[in-house]
Write a protein that holds these residues in place. Structure first.
Motif, PDB file in Angstrom:
ATOM      1  N   VAL A   1     -24.042 -46.666  21.347  1.00 10.96           N
ATOM      2  CA  VAL A   1     -24.271 -45.406  22.050  1.00 10.96           C
ATOM      3  C   VAL A   1     -25.733 -45.317  22.482  1.00 10.96           C
ATOM      4  O   VAL A   1     -26.047 -44.937  23.616  1.00 10.96           O
ATOM      5  CB  VAL A   1     -23.892 -44.212  21.148  1.00 10.96           C
ATOM      6  N   ALA A   2     -26.640 -45.668  21.565  1.00 12.86           N
ATOM      7  CA  ALA A   2     -28.068 -45.643  21.898  1.00 12.86           C
ATOM      8  C   ALA A   2     -28.397 -46.649  22.993  1.00 12.86           C
ATOM      9  O   ALA A   2     -29.204 -46.375  23.888  1.00 12.86           O
ATOM     10  CB  ALA A   2     -28.890 -45.943  20.643  1.00 12.86           C
ATOM     11  N   LEU A   3     -27.760 -47.820  22.936  1.00  7.18           N
ATOM     12  CA  LEU A   3     -28.014 -48.847  23.945  1.00  7.18           C
ATOM     13  C   LEU A   3     -27.589 -48.372  25.328  1.00  7.18           C
ATOM     14  O   LEU A   3     -28.300 -48.581  26.318  1.00  7.18           O
ATOM     15  CB  LEU A   3     -27.264 -50.131  23.569  1.00  7.18           C
ATOM     16  N   ARG A   4     -26.439 -47.706  25.409  1.00 10.89           N
ATOM     17  CA  ARG A   4     -25.966 -47.210  26.700  1.00 10.89           C
ATOM     18  C   ARG A   4     -26.887 -46.135  27.269  1.00 10.89           C
ATOM     19  O   ARG A   4     -26.929 -45.925  28.487  1.00 10.89           O
ATOM     20  CB  ARG A   4     -24.546 -46.654  26.565  1.00 10.89           C
ATOM     21  N   GLY A   5     -27.609 -45.439  26.399  1.00 11.40           N
ATOM     22  CA  GLY A   5     -28.482 -44.376  26.877  1.00 11.40           C
ATOM     23  C   GLY A   5     -29.523 -44.857  27.866  1.00 11.40           C
ATOM     24  O   GLY A   5     -29.850 -44.151  28.826  1.00 11.40           O
ATOM     25  N   GLY A   6     -30.062 -46.061  27.669  1.00  5.45           N
ATOM     26  CA  GLY A   6     -31.066 -46.596  28.592  1.00  5.45           C
ATOM     27  C   GLY A   6     -30.486 -46.869  29.963  1.00  5.45           C
ATOM     28  O   GLY A   6     -31.122 -46.598  30.993  1.00  5.45           O
ATOM     29  N   PHE A   7     -29.264 -47.420  30.010  1.00  7.26           N
ATOM     30  CA  PHE A   7     -28.617 -47.659  31.299  1.00  7.26           C
ATOM     31  C   PHE A   7     -28.250 -46.334  31.977  1.00  7.26           C
ATOM     32  O   PHE A   7     -28.429 -46.177  33.189  1.00  7.26           O
ATOM     33  CB  PHE A   7     -27.345 -48.496  31.098  1.00  7.26           C
ATOM     34  N   ARG A   8     -27.744 -45.397  31.190  1.00  9.31           N
ATOM     35  CA  ARG A   8     -27.242 -44.152  31.756  1.00  9.31           C
ATOM     36  C   ARG A   8     -28.346 -43.334  32.413  1.00  9.31           C
ATOM     37  O   ARG A   8     -28.175 -42.808  33.515  1.00  9.31           O
ATOM     38  CB  ARG A   8     -26.556 -43.341  30.654  1.00  9.31           C
ATOM     39  N   VAL A   9     -29.502 -43.248  31.745  1.00 10.36           N
ATOM     40  CA  VAL A   9     -30.567 -42.412  32.295  1.00 10.36           C
ATOM     41  C   VAL A   9     -31.121 -42.980  33.601  1.00 10.36           C
ATOM     42  O   VAL A   9     -31.535 -42.238  34.490  1.00 10.36           O
ATOM     43  CB  VAL A   9     -31.693 -42.230  31.247  1.00 10.36           C
ATOM     44  N   LEU A  10     -31.103 -44.306  33.758  1.00  8.02           N
ATOM     45  CA  LEU A  10     -31.540 -44.908  35.018  1.00  8.02           C
ATOM     46  C   LEU A  10     -30.482 -44.752  36.103  1.00  8.02           C
ATOM     47  O   LEU A  10     -30.796 -44.432  37.247  1.00  8.02           O
ATOM     48  CB  LEU A  10     -31.850 -46.395  34.801  1.00  8.02           C
ATOM     49  N   TRP A  11     -29.231 -44.976  35.755  1.00  6.15           N
ATOM     50  CA  TRP A  11     -28.155 -44.943  36.739  1.00  6.15           C
ATOM     51  C   TRP A  11     -28.007 -43.566  37.365  1.00  6.15           C
ATOM     52  O   TRP A  11     -27.672 -43.432  38.541  1.00  6.15           O
ATOM     53  CB  TRP A  11     -26.857 -45.384  36.086  1.00  6.15           C
ATOM     54  N   ARG A  12     -28.263 -42.511  36.599  1.00  3.37           N
ATOM     55  CA  ARG A  12     -28.070 -41.150  37.089  1.00  3.37           C
ATOM     56  C   ARG A  12     -29.244 -40.652  37.933  1.00  3.37           C
ATOM     57  O   ARG A  12     -29.157 -39.589  38.532  1.00  3.37           O
ATOM     58  CB  ARG A  12     -27.848 -40.200  35.898  1.00  3.37           C
ATOM     59  N   ASP A  13     -30.319 -41.403  37.992  1.00  6.35           N
ATOM     60  CA  ASP A  13     -31.482 -40.961  38.754  1.00  6.35           C
ATOM     61  C   ASP A  13     -31.252 -41.196  40.247  1.00  6.35           C
ATOM     62  O   ASP A  13     -30.555 -42.126  40.654  1.00  6.35           O
ATOM     63  CB  ASP A  13     -32.726 -41.715  38.289  1.00  6.35           C
TER      64      ASP A  13
END
Length: 406
Positions: A201-213
Motif C-alpha cells: 500500500v505504501a509502495l503504491r502511494g508514490g505512483f499514485r501521487v504522481l499519476w494524479r498530478d
C-alpha cells in the motif's frame, strides 16, 4: 549551529558524496580491468551498481519512511561506506563478491540520494531559501562535482591506484553520515508522521501521487526521453561521428566538454534568475532546446565548431530541466510521500539510459550513422514538443511554483 548552517552542512555533504561516487565510477571498472583484463566483467560491474541504484529508490522508499528520513540517511551512507571499504580492503575475495559489494553500494546510494533530497526542502524552508534556488544550485554543484570527480579520479588512480581511489569514496560516504548524525536536525514537524501501512500500500502511494498530478507525468516522460536520446548520443552517435568524420579522438572530448561547460554555466545563470521565470514553461523550453538541436546539427553538418556551439547552447538549456522538476516535486507532492515519489521519478527517468544505448547502437547498424542521428533528432523533437501541446490546458491551470518557500 543556525538554520542556514544546517542546510549548508547537508548540501555540502551531499555534494561531497557525489564527488566521491564519481571517483569510484572510474576506479572500480579500472580495478576490474587491471585485475581481470575483461571488458565483459567491466560491463557487469557497471550493471551491478546501476540496477540496484534505480530499484532501491522505489522498493526501499517505504522502509525509509518508516525508519525516518534522517535516520535512513545515516544508515544508508554508513552502509555505502562499509561496502566501498570492503571492496578496497579485500580485492582478492573474487569477482562474485565484488559484484555483491558493488550492488550493495549501488542500492544504498540510490536510497541515500532520495532521502537526502527529501531533507533539503524543510532545511531550506527553515533557512528562508527559495526551493527553486536550492534545486538549481544543487544541479550546478553536482555537475561541477562530476566534472571535477572525473579528473580527480584519473589523478587518484595514477597516484594511489584504484584501491586508494575507492578508499576516498568510502571516506566521502562516512563523512556524509557523520555530518548528518552530528550537525543536521530537521525542523519539528517538517515531515508529518504517517499511520502504519502495509508495504505494498505504501509502495503504491508514490505512483499514485504522481499519476494524479496534472503536470508531473508529462514532465517525467520527457525526462525519460531526454535520458534515452542523450545516452544514445553520448555512447554511440558522438563517438562514431568523431571516428568516421573527424578521425581524431581529441574532438570527442571537445564535443562532450562543450555540453558539460554549457550545463555548468547554465546552472550558475539559472540559479540567479530562476525565481523570476514561469517554471513549467521554462522546463518545457529547456527540454526542447537541450535535446533535439544537438542531434539534428550533428546529422546535418561536419563543421565541428558549429556542432560545439549548438551543443554548448543545449548544455545551457539542460540546466533548467532538473531543477524545475525537482522544485515542482517539492511543491506538488506531500512531504510524507516525497521519498517514494522521488524514487519512482528517478526509476522511470533513469530507465531511458540503458534503453538509449541499445537503441542507438541498433539504429546506427541498421540505418547508417547520419540517418540514425537525424531520425533520433526528429523523434526527440516530437517527444519534447508533444507534451507541451496536449497539456496546454493544464499549463494555464497549474499552481505557480515561482513563489518563495513559506
Amino acid at each position: 549551529m543556525g538554520a542556514r548552517g544546517r542546510f549548508v552542512a547537508l548540501f555540502t555533504a551531499d555534494v561531497v558524496s557525489v564527488l566521491g561516487t564519481r571517483v569510484s565510477m572510474l576506479a572500480i571498472p579500472w580495478l576490474v580491468l587491471v585485475t581481470t583484463g575483461s571488458a565483459t566483467k567491466m560491463g557487469l560491474v557497471a550493471g551491478a551498481e546501476m540496477l540496484p541504484y534505480v530499484l532501491s529508490g522505489v522498493l526501499a522508499a517505504p522502509l525509509a519512511d518508516r525508519l525516518g528520513v534522517r535516520r535512513a540517511t545515516i544508515v544508508v551512507d554508513a552502509g555505502s561506506a562499509l561496502a566501498m571499504a570492503g571492496i578496497a580492503a579485500a580485492p582478492r575475495l573474487g569477482f562474485g563478491w565484488l559484484l555483491v559489494l558493488v550492488a550493495v553500494a549501488g542500492a544504498t546510494r540510490g536510497l541515500g540520494d532520495r532521502v537526502k533530497h527529501v531533507m533539503l526542502r524543510p532545511l531550506a524552508e527553515e533557512a528562508g531559501i527559495k526551493v527553486i534556488r536550492v534545486t538549481s544550485a544543487y544541479e550546478g554543484f553536482s555537475r561541477t562535482a562530476m566534472l571535477v570527480g572525473s579528473a580527480a579520479g584519473g589523478l587518484l588512480i595514477a597516484w594511489v591506484g584504484p584501491l586508494g581511489a575507492i578508499w576516498v569514496d568510502a571516506a566521502s560516504f562516512a563523512l556524509c553520515a557523520l555530518v548528518v548524525a552530528t550537525v543536521v536536525r530537521l525542523p519539528e514537524g517538517a515531515i508529518p508522521p504517517q499511520a502504519p501501512e502495509r508495504y505494498l500500500v505504501a509502495l503504491r502511494g508514490g505512483f499514485r501521487v504522481l499519476w494524479r498530478d496534472d503536470l508531473l507525468p508529462s514532465m517525467i516522460v520527457m525526462l525519460f526521453a531526454l535520458n534515452m536520446f542523450n545516452q544514445a548520443g553520448v555512447a554511440v552517435f558522438i563517438p562514431v561521428w568523431v571516428a568516421e568524420v573527424l578521425h581524431t579522438p581529441e574532438a570527442l572530448g571537445l564535443v562532450l566538454g562543450a555540453f558539460a561547460a554549457g550545463a555548468v554555466l547554465g546552472s550558475v545563470v539559472f540559479t540567479a534568475i530562476a525565481p523570476k521565470l514561469p517554471m513549467y514553461q521554462t522546463f518545457m523550453l529547456g527540454a526542447l532546446i537541450a535535446g533535439a538541436p544537438r542531434w539534428l546539427i550533428l546529422g546535418l553538418t561536419h563543421d565541428v565548431l558549429l556542432v560545439c556551439v549548438v551543443t554548448f547552447v543545449s548544455g545551457l538549456a539542460i540546466a533548467a530541466v532538473n531543477p524545475v522538476i525537482g522544485a515542482m516535486l517539492y511543491e506538488r507532492v506531500p512531504p510524507e510521500l516525497q521519498t517514494r515519489a522521488f524514487g519512482v521519478c528517478t526509476a522511470i527517468t533513469f530507465t531511458g539510459i540503458p534503453i538509449g544505448g541499445v537503441l542507438g547502437g541498433l539504429a546506427v547498424t541498421g540505418f547508417g550513422l547520419n540517418t540514425a542521428i537525424l531520425v533520433a533528432g526528429v523523434l526527440c523533437t516530437l517527444a519534447t514538443a508533444g507534451p507541451w501541446l496536449w497539456s496546454r490546458r493544464h499549463r494555464t491551470e497549474a499552481t505557480p511554483v515561482t513563489q518563495a518557500v513559506p
